[in-house]
Structure formats: C-alpha cells, structure tokens
Design an enzyme around this catalytic site. Structure first.
Site, PDB file in Angstrom:
ATOM      1  CG  ASP A 114     -28.139 -22.605  -9.386  1.00 31.29           C
ATOM      2  OD1 ASP A 114     -26.900 -22.785  -9.425  1.00 31.29           O
ATOM      3  OD2 ASP A 114     -28.678 -21.589  -9.849  1.00 31.29           O
ATOM      4  CB  ILE A 115     -25.993 -27.921  -9.485  1.00 29.77           C
ATOM      5  CG1 ILE A 115     -24.800 -28.891  -9.396  1.00 29.77           C
ATOM      6  CG2 ILE A 115     -26.266 -27.469 -10.913  1.00 29.77           C
ATOM      7  CD1 ILE A 115     -25.051 -30.217 -10.093  1.00 29.77           C
TER       8      ILE A 115
END
Length: 282
Positions: A114-115
């Site tokens: 994820d980011i």
C-alpha cells in the site's frame, strides 16, 4: 510449426507469458470481451496454440512460447508515497515510473504494497511466475519489519500467531520476532503466507496498537538488498531467478539482457549481486 504437434494452453496463461500482464489481469481482459481468437470473441476457458491469431483491443498479439521468453526479475526498493499501479488519475507517483523499460513486454508486480508501506517489491516479465508466487496455494512467505506504537505483551503475540478473525477471514502470522527498541520505537519482524489487503496492519490494529512504520524485507527466498536505496532497482542474478522459479514450481530459464532494456534517466542499475543464503527465524 505444425499445430498438430503443438500443445494447447489456456488463453490467459499464454497472454500472461507474452508480457501483457498477470494471469489474473488477462482473465479480467478476456471477460471484458476485448480479446479475440481467430476472429471470434474469446471466453474464459479457451485453449490456444501458438498458431492461433489473437488480438487484444484490435491489436495483434505476438504469442510467445516458454522458450521465446527469457525470465527476468528485478528487485525494487519502494519508498513510502508511491502507488503500485500503472497510472493514477490524481497524478501521484507510481512504482512503474522508476523501472527500466522493456521492449515489447511490460513488468508485472509480484504482489502489492500500500501507499504507506515501503521496501521490497519484485517485478517480472513472466506472468506465470507472478501468478504462482502470489497464489495462496504456494504458501510463499512475506516478511515485514514493523514499528509499533502501544504496549505489546506475550498474550497478544500468541493470539496473532494462533489466528485472528478479520472481516475477510482468519489471519495469522506464521512467525513473530522482537528485534529491539522501546516505547514508540519498538520493532518486530513478522511473516505471513499470503498477501491480503493491509493484512499486517489490520492484524496489529486488531490488538489495539498502531503500526507507525511498515517495510517488507523478504519475499520468498529473496531479501531486500541494503545497497539498493529507496526508489532504485537491481536485476536479480540467474541463480536467484532460478531459486524463485523453483519456489513457484517452474523450470529454470535463461536470463537475456536485451540491448533495448534501458535504465530510466537519472537512475542507475546496481552491480549484479551474489545470491543470499535463505535465513529462517525460529
């Protein structure tokens, strides 16, 4: 080549091997109705040989046999703030912005981060390898370094080893090791066997603590090379690619470094590195 002597294979497998994306992405593409075989709209379950004529969105596809396509894998050190997607509608940075270019193929991410998660991402030009390494049936270990804010006790660790019921099913760490620190700088290494969305964070958060930093340090038998800085990549050695192939139940294939595979401007490829021994924590 005579079609009689050719082995038919699933359409999505051949498309993935031909560099169009992962097998799952190809299944989605086929279901959308934009793939044709010999002029007819393809459906999931179709089998083809290399003599069949295949188009995707009206463009002819050069089908590749396993012998045509050398298997390549690169390691990328993902910084926080980058997305694991090819294009972002908001114009944010993606991991693909920093990867070397391929001629007639594209890099396929083996799993996602994820980011807000950093660390090891593997990319390959072989959709079948990517599919197998991501599939839960192959039980490939993913190891993360985690910084925790909150009080952690032995009962909490035991619960996460035994398994916690999350909204998408039972989740557990197959291994948890304390690696030092105290207070808001307490670090653990954890191992999971699948890649569900935000699984590591959700497991810790289910125990009332906060993950303040998360970094993947290992995928299968490949460890993040400390010499590769955030935003840089390195091509795996032939021995490492063979090890990954074996882990996925695939035969080894030669790596061929093409003259048109260029490092993007402003980036440099690190020297090819020795194979790392597989470490196992107890």
């Amino acid at each position: 080549m005579n079609t009689v002597t050719q082995k038919s294979e699933k359409l999505q497998k051949v498309l993935a091997r031909s560099g169009l994306g992962s097998r799952r992405e190809m299944e989605t593409l086929i279901e959308s109705g934009v793939v044709t075989v010999n002029g007819e709209t393809a459906t999931l379950g179709d089998r083809i040989t290399l003599d069949d004529r295949v188009t995707v969105k009206g463009k002819a596809v050069r089908l590749k046999s396993e012998l045509d396509m050398p298997r390549r894998v690169i390691m990328y050190n993902k910084p926080e703030g980058e997305l694991v997607t090819r294009r972002d509608p908001e114009g944010r940075r993606t991991v693909f912005d920093n990867l070397p270019r391929l001629k007639g193929e594209r890099w396929i991410a083996i799993g996602r981060l994820d980011i807000n998660t950093s660390g090891l991402l593997l990319f390959t030009n072989d959709g079948e390898l990517a599919n197998r390494l991501m599939h839960p049936s192959h039980q490939v270990e993913r190891e993360y370094a985690v910084r925790i804010m909150g009080q952690v006790d032995d009962d909490m660790l035991a619960r996460m080893r035994d398994g916690i019921m999350l909204e998408d099913g039972l989740a557990r760490f197959s291994d948890i090791q304390s690696v030092g620190g105290e207070g808001i700088n307490t670090w653990f290494h954890v191992v999971i066997m699948e890649g569900r969305n935000r699984e590591v964070r959700r497991l810790w958060e289910s125990q009332g603590v906060t993950v303040s930093r998360l970094k993947r340090v290992r995928y299968g038998n490949i460890f993040l090379d400390k010499r590769v800085k955030a935003g840089e990549w390195v091509e795996l050695t032939q021995a490492e690619v063979d090890d990954l192939s074996g882990l996925a139940g695939l035969q080894s294939k030669s790596v061929n470094f093409g003259p048109n595979d260029q490092v993007p401007s402003g980036r440099k490829q690190r020297g090819r590195r020795p194979v790392h021994a597989i470490r196992r924590r107890r």
